[in-house]
Design a protein around this motif. Structure first.
Motif, PDB file in Angstrom:
ATOM      1  N   VAL A  32       0.841  -1.205   0.000  1.00 48.12           N
ATOM      2  CA  VAL A  32       0.000   0.000   0.000  1.00 48.12           C
ATOM      3  C   VAL A  32       0.874   1.251   0.000  1.00 48.12           C
ATOM      4  O   VAL A  32       0.586   2.221  -0.711  1.00 48.12           O
ATOM      5  N   GLY A  33       1.942   1.250   0.773  1.00 44.95           N
ATOM      6  CA  GLY A  33       2.838   2.401   0.800  1.00 44.95           C
ATOM      7  C   GLY A  33       3.485   2.659  -0.537  1.00 44.95           C
ATOM      8  O   GLY A  33       3.643   3.812  -0.959  1.00 44.95           O
ATOM      9  N   GLU A  34       3.851   1.599  -1.220  1.00 43.97           N
ATOM     10  CA  GLU A  34       4.458   1.781  -2.534  1.00 43.97           C
ATOM     11  C   GLU A  34       3.456   2.304  -3.552  1.00 43.97           C
ATOM     12  O   GLU A  34       3.768   3.198  -4.345  1.00 43.97           O
ATOM     13  N   VAL A  35       2.244   1.776  -3.528  1.00 46.45           N
ATOM     14  CA  VAL A  35       1.212   2.243  -4.465  1.00 46.45           C
ATOM     15  C   VAL A  35       0.859   3.695  -4.184  1.00 46.45           C
ATOM     16  O   VAL A  35       0.790   4.518  -5.109  1.00 46.45           O
ATOM     17  N   ILE A  36       0.649   4.032  -2.928  1.00 51.97           N
ATOM     18  CA  ILE A  36       0.307   5.412  -2.578  1.00 51.97           C
ATOM     19  C   ILE A  36       1.476   6.342  -2.880  1.00 51.97           C
ATOM     20  O   ILE A  36       1.282   7.451  -3.379  1.00 51.97           O
ATOM     21  N   GLY A  37       2.675   5.896  -2.583  1.00 51.80           N
ATOM     22  CA  GLY A  37       3.843   6.730  -2.859  1.00 51.80           C
ATOM     23  C   GLY A  37       4.033   7.021  -4.331  1.00 51.80           C
ATOM     24  O   GLY A  37       4.465   8.105  -4.708  1.00 51.80           O
ATOM     25  N   ARG A  38       3.723   6.069  -5.168  1.00 52.67           N
ATOM     26  CA  ARG A  38       3.889   6.281  -6.608  1.00 52.67           C
ATOM     27  C   ARG A  38       2.746   7.083  -7.228  1.00 52.67           C
ATOM     28  O   ARG A  38       2.952   7.795  -8.195  1.00 52.67           O
ATOM     29  N   THR A  39       1.529   6.964  -6.693  1.00 55.11           N
ATOM     30  CA  THR A  39       0.407   7.666  -7.300  1.00 55.11           C
ATOM     31  C   THR A  39       0.194   9.063  -6.727  1.00 55.11           C
ATOM     32  O   THR A  39      -0.221   9.960  -7.449  1.00 55.11           O
ATOM     33  N   MET A  40       0.474   9.257  -5.455  1.00 53.27           N
ATOM     34  CA  MET A  40       0.179  10.541  -4.814  1.00 53.27           C
ATOM     35  C   MET A  40       1.309  11.555  -4.978  1.00 53.27           C
ATOM     36  O   MET A  40       1.067  12.748  -4.958  1.00 53.27           O
ATOM     37  N   THR A  41       2.523  11.103  -5.101  1.00 55.25           N
ATOM     38  CA  THR A  41       3.641  12.028  -5.212  1.00 55.25           C
ATOM     39  C   THR A  41       4.258  11.929  -6.593  1.00 55.25           C
ATOM     40  O   THR A  41       4.159  10.913  -7.278  1.00 55.25           O
ATOM     41  N   ALA A  42       4.887  13.036  -7.008  1.00 54.25           N
ATOM     42  CA  ALA A  42       5.516  13.045  -8.326  1.00 54.25           C
ATOM     43  C   ALA A  42       6.724  12.111  -8.352  1.00 54.25           C
ATOM     44  O   ALA A  42       6.935  11.377  -9.311  1.00 54.25           O
ATOM     45  N   GLY A  43       7.506  12.137  -7.298  1.00 58.27           N
ATOM     46  CA  GLY A  43       8.664  11.267  -7.239  1.00 58.27           C
ATOM     47  C   GLY A  43       8.907  10.835  -5.808  1.00 58.27           C
ATOM     48  O   GLY A  43       9.066  11.653  -4.918  1.00 58.27           O
ATOM     49  N   MET A  44       8.915   9.559  -5.596  1.00 50.98           N
ATOM     50  CA  MET A  44       9.142   9.042  -4.256  1.00 50.98           C
ATOM     51  C   MET A  44      10.652   8.921  -4.039  1.00 50.98           C
ATOM     52  O   MET A  44      11.367   8.459  -4.931  1.00 50.98           O
ATOM     53  N   PRO A  45      11.142   9.321  -2.866  1.00 53.11           N
ATOM     54  CA  PRO A  45      12.582   9.172  -2.611  1.00 53.11           C
ATOM     55  C   PRO A  45      13.006   7.706  -2.686  1.00 53.11           C
ATOM     56  O   PRO A  45      12.230   6.799  -2.395  1.00 53.11           O
ATOM     57  N   ALA A  46      14.241   7.503  -3.064  1.00 52.83           N
ATOM     58  CA  ALA A  46      14.752   6.143  -3.240  1.00 52.83           C
ATOM     59  C   ALA A  46      14.753   5.375  -1.924  1.00 52.83           C
ATOM     60  O   ALA A  46      14.496   4.169  -1.906  1.00 52.83           O
ATOM     61  N   ALA A  47      15.009   6.066  -0.817  1.00 48.96           N
ATOM     62  CA  ALA A  47      15.033   5.394   0.485  1.00 48.96           C
ATOM     63  C   ALA A  47      13.646   4.880   0.853  1.00 48.96           C
ATOM     64  O   ALA A  47      13.502   3.769   1.377  1.00 48.96           O
ATOM     65  N   ALA A  48      12.613   5.661   0.579  1.00 50.46           N
ATOM     66  CA  ALA A  48      11.244   5.225   0.884  1.00 50.46           C
ATOM     67  C   ALA A  48      10.835   4.067  -0.015  1.00 50.46           C
ATOM     68  O   ALA A  48      10.190   3.113   0.442  1.00 50.46           O
ATOM     69  N   ASP A  49      11.211   4.144  -1.279  1.00 52.64           N
ATOM     70  CA  ASP A  49      10.897   3.054  -2.200  1.00 52.64           C
ATOM     71  C   ASP A  49      11.576   1.763  -1.753  1.00 52.64           C
ATOM     72  O   ASP A  49      10.951   0.698  -1.733  1.00 52.64           O
ATOM     73  N   GLN A  50      12.829   1.859  -1.352  1.00 51.80           N
ATOM     74  CA  GLN A  50      13.555   0.680  -0.883  1.00 51.80           C
ATOM     75  C   GLN A  50      12.948   0.132   0.401  1.00 51.80           C
ATOM     76  O   GLN A  50      12.890  -1.080   0.602  1.00 51.80           O
ATOM     77  N   LEU A  51      12.495   1.012   1.281  1.00 55.72           N
ATOM     78  CA  LEU A  51      11.855   0.589   2.524  1.00 55.72           C
ATOM     79  C   LEU A  51      10.591  -0.219   2.248  1.00 55.72           C
ATOM     80  O   LEU A  51      10.380  -1.279   2.840  1.00 55.72           O
ATOM     81  N   PHE A  52       9.751   0.264   1.345  1.00 58.15           N
ATOM     82  CA  PHE A  52       8.503  -0.440   1.042  1.00 58.15           C
ATOM     83  C   PHE A  52       8.767  -1.776   0.342  1.00 58.15           C
ATOM     84  O   PHE A  52       8.099  -2.768   0.622  1.00 58.15           O
TER      85      PHE A  52
END
Length: 78
Positions: A32-52
């Motif tokens: 859910v965090g990855e989906v929300i991070g990719r759709t709600m923000t223009a660019g998700m930080p690499a650290a957050a993407d790696q965390l999810f």
């Protein structure tokens, strides 16, 4: 003082269920965090993407291994 016996009795069924649900929760939070991070923000930080992504992978491993270990292996070994 005798140390020959077990000090405590573990409830393997409860630990297996809680471990499975903890793994499912980690997987769902990661997905859910990855989906929300990719759709709600223009660019998700690499650290957050790696965390999810890490949460998803660890969630799958925990969800599969904890019930196997605490539900099957340890009760048979005891």
């Amino acid at each position: 003082m005798s140390y020959g016996g077990r000090q405590q009795d573990l409830d393997y069924a409860r630990i297996a269920k809680l471990g499975f649900f903890a793994g499912v929760a980690m997987f769902v939070i990661g997905a859910v965090g990855e989906v929300i991070g990719r759709t709600m923000t223009a660019g998700m930080p690499a650290a957050a993407d790696q965390l999810f992504i890490g949460l998803e992978a660890v969630g799958v491993l925990v969800g599969l291994l904890v019930p196997l270990v605490f539900g099957i292996v340890l009760p048979l070994v005891e």
